[in-house]
Design a protein around this motif. Sequence first.
Motif, mmCIF file in Angstrom:
data_model
loop_
_atom_site.group_PDB
_atom_site.id
_atom_site.type_symbol
_atom_site.label_atom_id
_atom_site.label_comp_id
_atom_site.label_asym_id
_atom_site.label_seq_id
_atom_site.Cartn_x
_atom_site.Cartn_y
_atom_site.Cartn_z
ATOM 1 N N TYR A 45 0.847 -1.191 0.000
ATOM 2 C CA TYR A 45 0.000 0.000 0.000
ATOM 3 C C TYR A 45 0.889 1.250 0.000
ATOM 4 O O TYR A 45 0.705 2.173 -0.790
ATOM 5 N N MET A 46 1.880 1.218 0.893
ATOM 6 C CA MET A 46 2.812 2.343 0.996
ATOM 7 C C MET A 46 3.587 2.523 -0.306
ATOM 8 O O MET A 46 3.693 3.631 -0.841
ATOM 9 N N LEU A 47 4.080 1.404 -0.845
ATOM 10 C CA LEU A 47 4.822 1.488 -2.107
ATOM 11 C C LEU A 47 3.954 2.068 -3.214
ATOM 12 O O LEU A 47 4.402 2.883 -4.020
ATOM 13 N N GLY A 48 2.688 1.634 -3.239
ATOM 14 C CA GLY A 48 1.752 2.139 -4.251
ATOM 15 C C GLY A 48 1.653 3.652 -4.180
ATOM 16 O O GLY A 48 1.749 4.356 -5.199
ATOM 17 N N ALA A 49 1.478 4.158 -2.966
ATOM 18 C CA ALA A 49 1.335 5.606 -2.808
ATOM 19 C C ALA A 49 2.597 6.329 -3.264
ATOM 20 O O ALA A 49 2.542 7.344 -3.966
ATOM 21 N N TYR A 50 3.756 5.792 -2.869
ATOM 22 C CA TYR A 50 5.009 6.436 -3.286
ATOM 23 C C TYR A 50 5.211 6.324 -4.796
ATOM 24 O O TYR A 50 5.716 7.253 -5.431
ATOM 25 N N LEU A 51 4.811 5.192 -5.354
ATOM 26 C CA LEU A 51 4.898 5.038 -6.806
ATOM 27 C C LEU A 51 4.034 6.082 -7.496
ATOM 28 O O LEU A 51 4.463 6.730 -8.462
ATOM 29 N N ALA A 52 2.808 6.243 -6.985
ATOM 30 C CA ALA A 52 1.905 7.226 -7.583
ATOM 31 C C ALA A 52 2.548 8.610 -7.535
ATOM 32 O O ALA A 52 2.525 9.359 -8.514
ATOM 33 N N TRP A 53 3.129 8.923 -6.389
ATOM 34 C CA TRP A 53 3.754 10.252 -6.244
ATOM 35 C C TRP A 53 4.938 10.423 -7.207
ATOM 36 O O TRP A 53 5.000 11.380 -7.965
ATOM 37 N N PHE A 198 -1.845 -10.649 -7.618
ATOM 38 C CA PHE A 198 -3.120 -9.946 -7.631
ATOM 39 C C PHE A 198 -3.330 -9.222 -6.294
ATOM 40 O O PHE A 198 -3.728 -8.054 -6.268
ATOM 41 N N GLY A 199 -3.029 -9.916 -5.205
ATOM 42 C CA GLY A 199 -3.165 -9.308 -3.883
ATOM 43 C C GLY A 199 -2.240 -8.111 -3.724
ATOM 44 O O GLY A 199 -2.649 -7.059 -3.227
ATOM 45 N N VAL A 200 -1.010 -8.273 -4.170
ATOM 46 C CA VAL A 200 -0.048 -7.169 -4.097
ATOM 47 C C VAL A 200 -0.546 -5.989 -4.918
ATOM 48 O O VAL A 200 -0.543 -4.837 -4.466
ATOM 49 N N ALA A 201 -1.001 -6.309 -6.126
ATOM 50 C CA ALA A 201 -1.455 -5.240 -7.008
ATOM 51 C C ALA A 201 -2.659 -4.512 -6.411
ATOM 52 O O ALA A 201 -2.763 -3.285 -6.499
ATOM 53 N N LEU A 202 -3.560 -5.251 -5.781
ATOM 54 C CA LEU A 202 -4.730 -4.618 -5.155
ATOM 55 C C LEU A 202 -4.290 -3.631 -4.079
ATOM 56 O O LEU A 202 -4.786 -2.501 -4.018
ATOM 57 N N ALA A 203 -3.360 -4.080 -3.224
ATOM 58 C CA ALA A 203 -2.910 -3.212 -2.139
ATOM 59 C C ALA A 203 -2.192 -1.990 -2.694
ATOM 60 O O ALA A 203 -2.440 -0.861 -2.253
ATOM 61 N N ALA A 204 -1.319 -2.214 -3.670
ATOM 62 C CA ALA A 204 -0.582 -1.096 -4.247
ATOM 63 C C ALA A 204 -1.541 -0.133 -4.947
ATOM 64 O O ALA A 204 -1.418 1.085 -4.827
ATOM 65 N N PHE A 205 -2.508 -0.698 -5.640
ATOM 66 C CA PHE A 205 -3.482 0.122 -6.352
ATOM 67 C C PHE A 205 -4.259 0.982 -5.354
ATOM 68 O O PHE A 205 -4.520 2.167 -5.592
ATOM 69 N N GLY A 207 -3.167 2.021 -2.563
ATOM 70 C CA GLY A 207 -2.246 3.080 -2.150
ATOM 71 C C GLY A 207 -2.187 4.195 -3.182
ATOM 72 O O GLY A 207 -2.175 5.385 -2.846
ATOM 73 N N MET A 208 -2.171 3.807 -4.471
ATOM 74 C CA MET A 208 -2.123 4.814 -5.535
ATOM 75 C C MET A 208 -3.386 5.656 -5.547
ATOM 76 O O MET A 208 -3.340 6.874 -5.688
ATOM 77 N N LEU A 209 -4.527 4.983 -5.393
ATOM 78 C CA LEU A 209 -5.801 5.715 -5.392
ATOM 79 C C LEU A 209 -5.876 6.656 -4.204
ATOM 80 O O LEU A 209 -6.427 7.753 -4.286
ATOM 81 N N ALA A 210 -5.323 6.201 -3.066
ATOM 82 C CA ALA A 210 -5.435 6.993 -1.845
ATOM 83 C C ALA A 210 -4.501 8.194 -1.864
ATOM 84 O O ALA A 210 -4.755 9.181 -1.167
ATOM 85 N N ALA A 211 -3.423 8.099 -2.666
ATOM 86 C CA ALA A 211 -2.398 9.145 -2.624
ATOM 87 C C ALA A 211 -2.964 10.561 -2.749
ATOM 88 O O ALA A 211 -2.591 11.432 -1.970
ATOM 89 N N PRO A 212 -3.872 10.836 -3.699
ATOM 90 C CA PRO A 212 -4.366 12.208 -3.810
ATOM 91 C C PRO A 212 -5.273 12.654 -2.657
ATOM 92 O O PRO A 212 -5.459 13.852 -2.472
#
Lengths: 299, 255, 336
Positions: A45-53, A198-205, A207-212
């Motif tokens: 989740y954290m990685l997703g958010a940082y990736l989005a940023w 799939f589970g990893v991608a869901l969590a990362a996704f 995180g990306m959605l939550a970033a904004p």
Amino acid sequence: MDPYIFLIQLLNGVQYGLLLFLVASGLTLIFGIMGVINLAHGSFYMLGAYLAWSLTAQLGNFWLALLAGFVLSVVLGILLEWLFIRHLYRRDHLQQVLLTYGLILIFSELRSIVWGDDVHSVAVPTLLAGSIPLTETLAYPVYRVWLSIVCVVLAAGMYYLIQHTRLGMMVRAGASNREMTQSLGIDIGLLYRLVFAFGVALAAFAGMLAAPVSSVFPGMGNQVLIICFVVVVIGGIGSVKGAMAAALLIGLVDTFGKVVEFEISGFRVLPELAGMSVFVMMAIVLLWRPEGLFARRLR
Amino acid sequence: MSEVVLETRDLSRHFEGLAAVDGVSLSCRMSEVHAVIGPNGAGKSTLINLLSGDLRPSAGSVFLQGEDITGLSSQRISRLGVGRSYQRTNVFLPFTVFENCRLAAQSQLDTSMRFFRQALRYRAVSDAAMRVIEQVGLTRQADKPVETLSHGEQRQVEIAITLATAPSLLLLDEPLAGMGAEESVQIVELLRTLAIDHAILLVEHDMDAVFALANTLTVMVNGAVLESGEPQAVRSNRLVQFAYLGEHDFEPNRV
Amino acid sequence: MSTRARWIALFVGLTLLFAFPLIGDRFYVQFVSKILIMTIFAGSLNLLVGYTGLISLGHAAFFGFAGYILALYSPDTEAAGLLTSLLLSVGSAALLALLIGLLVLRTGGIFFIMATLAFAEMLFYLFHDTAIAGGSDGIYIYQRPVLMIGGWQPLDLANSAHFYYLALFFSLAAIACIHMLLRSPFGHVIVGIRVNEQRMRALGFDTYRYKLVCFVISGALAGLAGYLAASQFGVVNPETLGWHLSGSVLMMVILGGMGTLVGPVLGAFSLMMLEESFQSITKHWQLLTGAVIVLVALYLPRGFAGLLRKRADTDKLPPPGAGGSGTPAAAERPHV
Ligand SMILES: Nc1ncnc2c1ncn2[C@@H]1O[C@H](COP(=O)(O)OP(=O)(O)O)[C@@H](O)[C@H]1O
Ligand SMILES: [Mg+2]
């Protein structure tokens, strides 16, 4: 409470719950199907958010960042499964806890090395930057509505996938009987790898959605992991339906807990304690139905 | 006649629509061996699980010495003097035979919340353990870890730890399954002795043993009682013969 | 190792430990004191993880809570009494363990792991987000506890040698206490629970109560460690309740070899030394720690003690995992 404020809180609570569901459902699927408890799930989740940023900054476009981030996280999931997770099947919980705890430390330091320890924010994409006016002074951001819709669509897709497709049938069979699935000629190794990715991608996704809507900060993964544990304990392990119900419940309890307590008490009696409400919920469930709300009875 | 130790009334257990045990009423008296037979999947193990508290009944009731014990937990029921053995060996594999039986015998203490004195210093417990080990004929194996024993010997350990709690009612789920001929004979002899001052509910596929031991015989099919009564009478019943001899999946010594 | 070699190792080790403050530099005396404290902490967790088969990921809750109680109890201007403050801290940790244990022990397996972590984090947020005890900065203990008997003051915890010997005394006492416990009827019950809890119930043991008592004892010992840590550093902050500490102590238990008496000692020593040396290499030392943890999980799940000992000398208590400390997950996996 003012009905519009109530509405806003309701929407916020549901949106938070849906986001939690995306993370928690991956956690519960990975456990339900592969029997692996994955502490590092919050890190994704954290990685997703940082990736989005960072990808938004590099590519200059949130949507491209979302796409690239999603692909990257699937690849990461496959890689991790191949490197580490596949050694954990049918091992003690203890080894699983240990290994995935080690992964948390690694991801957290890697994040620190690559992106630093600062708090960041991600701009809402221009397409969704507006707000829906409710009254003259109150409005609701379009992005949050969109976010909720995306989550609902994903959840519906997941439900369909699990209940009505061949892949889902394999997943369900794998969950209840590994040997049988294997004897049916299903490549369980591949199936597990896909489920994990799939589970990893869901969590990362998520995180990306939550970033904004939330800030991007180092401890966000662990925070969400703890809340997801609460969700899973309340919902019952391995149950996607339970994860949904519990995530919504927690989302609402947390959101309203912060407002309602503030109002009832009239003055600021430790509004911070509202954060405790989700744990109180968990305590109640443990007392009342220790196997979780949606699990089968054991005896 | 001697007192009724165990009685069930309309006992049932469903697993998502499947009636594994379906309205079973039976009783078992002191000094009686009540054998329950039936093809695989008849619900015999489930019945024992309901009596021992491992499973909760969906309907019906269980009485022990006249007291209603329906739905009590397995530890409560065990403390009331009910001992059960499992069809699939369910012991402490890494422990030695002695440690298995000593631990089981320790449940005879009023409590094990004892923190200071060494467990091995409780002589009565150790003696009780040695006694059951001797009873099942494992004295020479006493100090070997159970996981290193043969399958048949592990079955003997299963019975030993069941006896080690000093129960007055024994629920035995296929105690002879997987045992060699010699051990079987020994255990049948043991059960005959135990029957003097125990009530025994015996689920067993070995018909020679059943007819050698049983005072009462109940035949279960599809979760329900097909026939029950004096063994020879049940044996000659046409229906039973049909149910039994017609079933080809019935394997006498299934593990 | 042969029995004789073990006695010799024990003797040499103890002699070194007793003589250490006489020869060692003050910094190292403090460092070893810290390790001794972690030995108690790891030993307490070993009781749960290694012997009872309960994987707690929130054990720091009791450690940190005891420290907070000491800090809140200590007056600013004078030193707190050692005995009263110790009893109060350890008692509070035990009480907390009772409360949390009552809840989390209603579940098992993976639920237990998650619930212990969640409740510990709840405590973390409680101290972190509120002003009860200094919020995220933590709270200071300006005067370390002292032991007063009449007008005589034999122990002043501000003195690092005094503190060292107190920590040494308590860690040896804790090990002796755990050793005694394991040989008692109670100890046999908890090990039986780890190997086959279902059969323990069928044999008439109220396993919930035994696990609860074990949880409380373990919490109290963790509280002892937390009390000592707080009085050593003179500061308590939310990190002492946090899950990094819970994770570290779990790592110590496993690294040393769980379900063995020496395991926590070996684990505490080796992990603390390892972390100390990593910290001197890089700011991002957690990366190295993480890598070590992953490697241990993959290649050394029985820890160092597992390397040293043969099955025959395991005190007749089987190595964990042999009978299923973590029940193979399949048993509790329901439908999707
Ligand atoms: N825990 C369970 N869940 C679902 N079905 C079960 C369970 N235990 C037993 N059954 C079913 O109940 C029926 C009776 O089983 P069992 O009591 O083991 O029979 P027996 O011991 O006579 O061979 C079988 O069809 C079995 O599949
Ligand atoms: Mg059976």
